[in-house]
Design an enzyme around this catalytic site. Sequence first.
Site, mmCIF file in Angstrom:
data_model
loop_
_atom_site.group_PDB
_atom_site.id
_atom_site.type_symbol
_atom_site.label_atom_id
_atom_site.label_comp_id
_atom_site.label_asym_id
_atom_site.label_seq_id
_atom_site.Cartn_x
_atom_site.Cartn_y
_atom_site.Cartn_z
ATOM 1 N N HIS A 193 0.854 -1.196 0.000
ATOM 2 C CA HIS A 193 0.000 0.000 0.000
ATOM 3 C C HIS A 193 0.882 1.235 0.000
ATOM 4 C CE1 HIS A 193 -2.051 3.246 2.310
ATOM 5 N NE2 HIS A 193 -3.126 2.866 1.621
ATOM 6 N N SER A 194 0.491 2.266 -0.767
ATOM 7 C CA SER A 194 1.181 3.548 -0.784
ATOM 8 C C SER A 194 2.624 3.370 -1.266
ATOM 9 C CB SER A 194 1.103 4.187 0.603
ATOM 10 O OG SER A 194 1.535 5.527 0.591
ATOM 11 N N LEU A 195 3.613 3.738 -0.451
ATOM 12 C CA LEU A 195 5.004 3.522 -0.842
ATOM 13 C C LEU A 195 5.264 2.035 -1.091
ATOM 14 C CD1 LEU A 195 7.854 4.728 -1.258
ATOM 15 C CD2 LEU A 195 8.242 4.409 1.204
ATOM 16 N N GLY A 225 3.063 0.085 -2.430
ATOM 17 C CA GLY A 225 2.544 -0.133 -3.777
ATOM 18 C C GLY A 225 3.536 0.286 -4.837
ATOM 19 N N PHE A 261 -2.017 -1.267 -3.746
ATOM 20 C CA PHE A 261 -3.076 -0.386 -3.244
ATOM 21 C C PHE A 261 -2.517 1.019 -3.053
ATOM 22 C CE2 PHE A 261 -3.975 -4.678 -1.802
ATOM 23 C CZ PHE A 261 -5.306 -4.851 -2.151
#
Length: 562
Positions: free
Chosen positions: A152-154, A156, A182
Amino acid sequence: MGLFDYKSADGKALYSDAIALTLYAYTPTGQPLPATGWAPVAATALGYQGKVGAQGTFFGEKDGFTSAEAEVLGKYDAAGKLVGIGVAFRGTGGLGYSDTFGDMKNNLLAAIGPSDYASNYAKNAFDNLLKAVAAFAIANGIAAKDVLISGHSLGGLGVNSVAELSASNWGGFFKDANYIAFASPTQSSTGNNVLNIGYENDPVFRVLDGTTFSTASMGKHDKPHDSTTDNIVNFNDNYASTAQNLVPFSIVNPLSWSAHSSLGYADGLNRVIDSKFYNLTGKDSTIIVSNLEASSRGKTWVEDLGRSGEPHTGSTFIIGTDSNDWLKGGAGNDFLEGRAGDDRFRDDGGFNILLGGQGYNTFELQKPLQNFSFANDGDGTLYVRDAYGGISMTRDIGALVSKESGSWWGSKEITWGVTAKGLTNGNELTQYNHSLSGDGYGNALHATADGDWLFGLGGDDRLISDKGHVTFVGGAGNDVMTAVGGGNTFLFSGAFGFDAINGYQGGDKLVFMGVEGAGQGYDYKQHVAQTGGDTVLKIGDFAVTLIGVGVTNLSDSAFVFA
């Protein structure tokens, strides 16, 4: 078909594993494993020599990337045999994490640093770990197709980085792995081998165009990409607030970040995947997911407000919570699902399906009752037809609310209970439209008056009418419908079977609602064939045959796909 279908028909299972691994990467210490069958793979089993935390977390290997963290887990069958491997990259942590500022630096460099920083992120952070995972997989007979990489985020961004580099690094082993990211700020340019899942009102999601920072990154940046879900809205308090939306939507606006949390992703998207509408959705479907604070539910209408993204097209799916929700469709075709709780629904027209779910649910008509007609199929579905011909199929609706003329120039709301006999308000009874209903077996139903509704329900039915303006609803099974009068409606939904229509006329309407593979925008011309003197229409996995009708006699105005 479904929102998260990716590489195989088992998109639900891949998504479920990916979101579970992603959440585990954020909080592995003292937390339960993400799902039955998963267990951490220790550094000793991998033969890995890098820095490893007490709970088995792997840390970034190269200077400048030491804040990066990853988890490696094995998936085991009931006999304890290793059948898959998961790699989950952690995103930017909060202040309780070991090196949040290091994560923030990496985010910044990915945006405006060296042009290849984001693409090479995974190699710089976890080159040796990924080599070890590939060797471990091969030694245990695990193919790349049984490897799932998520974050998720970084994290991802790390997923997309591995995908970018997979063909030319780590012996090419990860080339055919599964990649589900994500809220990633970047998207792999290697085609559709990554499924990038994100909310369009999350300012981090796709803040970069691929891996490039531009002036558009500071504001609305919701451009479609092959690898991304493009139209999912996290309907939270920020999105709903008119005042907060007066402030420019931007990654530098802290209020916008409320749509970014990993828990918000899991809670909302898990309700989407559990939805009865899931198989009607696709990667680019417009989906509005309620993530309002508990105090805002039951007093805020959840709807498509068109904020923070490109204009939406096609049918709209609106998913509630297990609290008391207010769900509102628009003038187009909508699919509304209340789940648990005492929910209220509104819609402004079109062809819609409303599922109330558990609780006592209410459908607000917003107009006088005389503007509508109602039909009950005797099997739990109430059909509401408006003055413009739009139809709403509703289930688990306990009351309808009409808006009637009041004294002077005002109006008043009247609540009507939905009963087997009709709509009731005190001693007043408004009867349903005359209809005939079958059962689970084959039935022969004959219309007796203009405007009748014929419900075949289950079985192979024969629905017959010499009247006008009749609505035929064959239901499941292979049905034969015969119409002599004109102006009829033939309504198909779900797995309706292989049906035939005798007596089709140009003024009749064919309505398909909630048929997998045949949603709004379905081009019937691409799926129609002349067979002798008949026309066969392939609609998703099913078909309708128009007996004695040539293809040239069909027109776009005769069809509705919702």
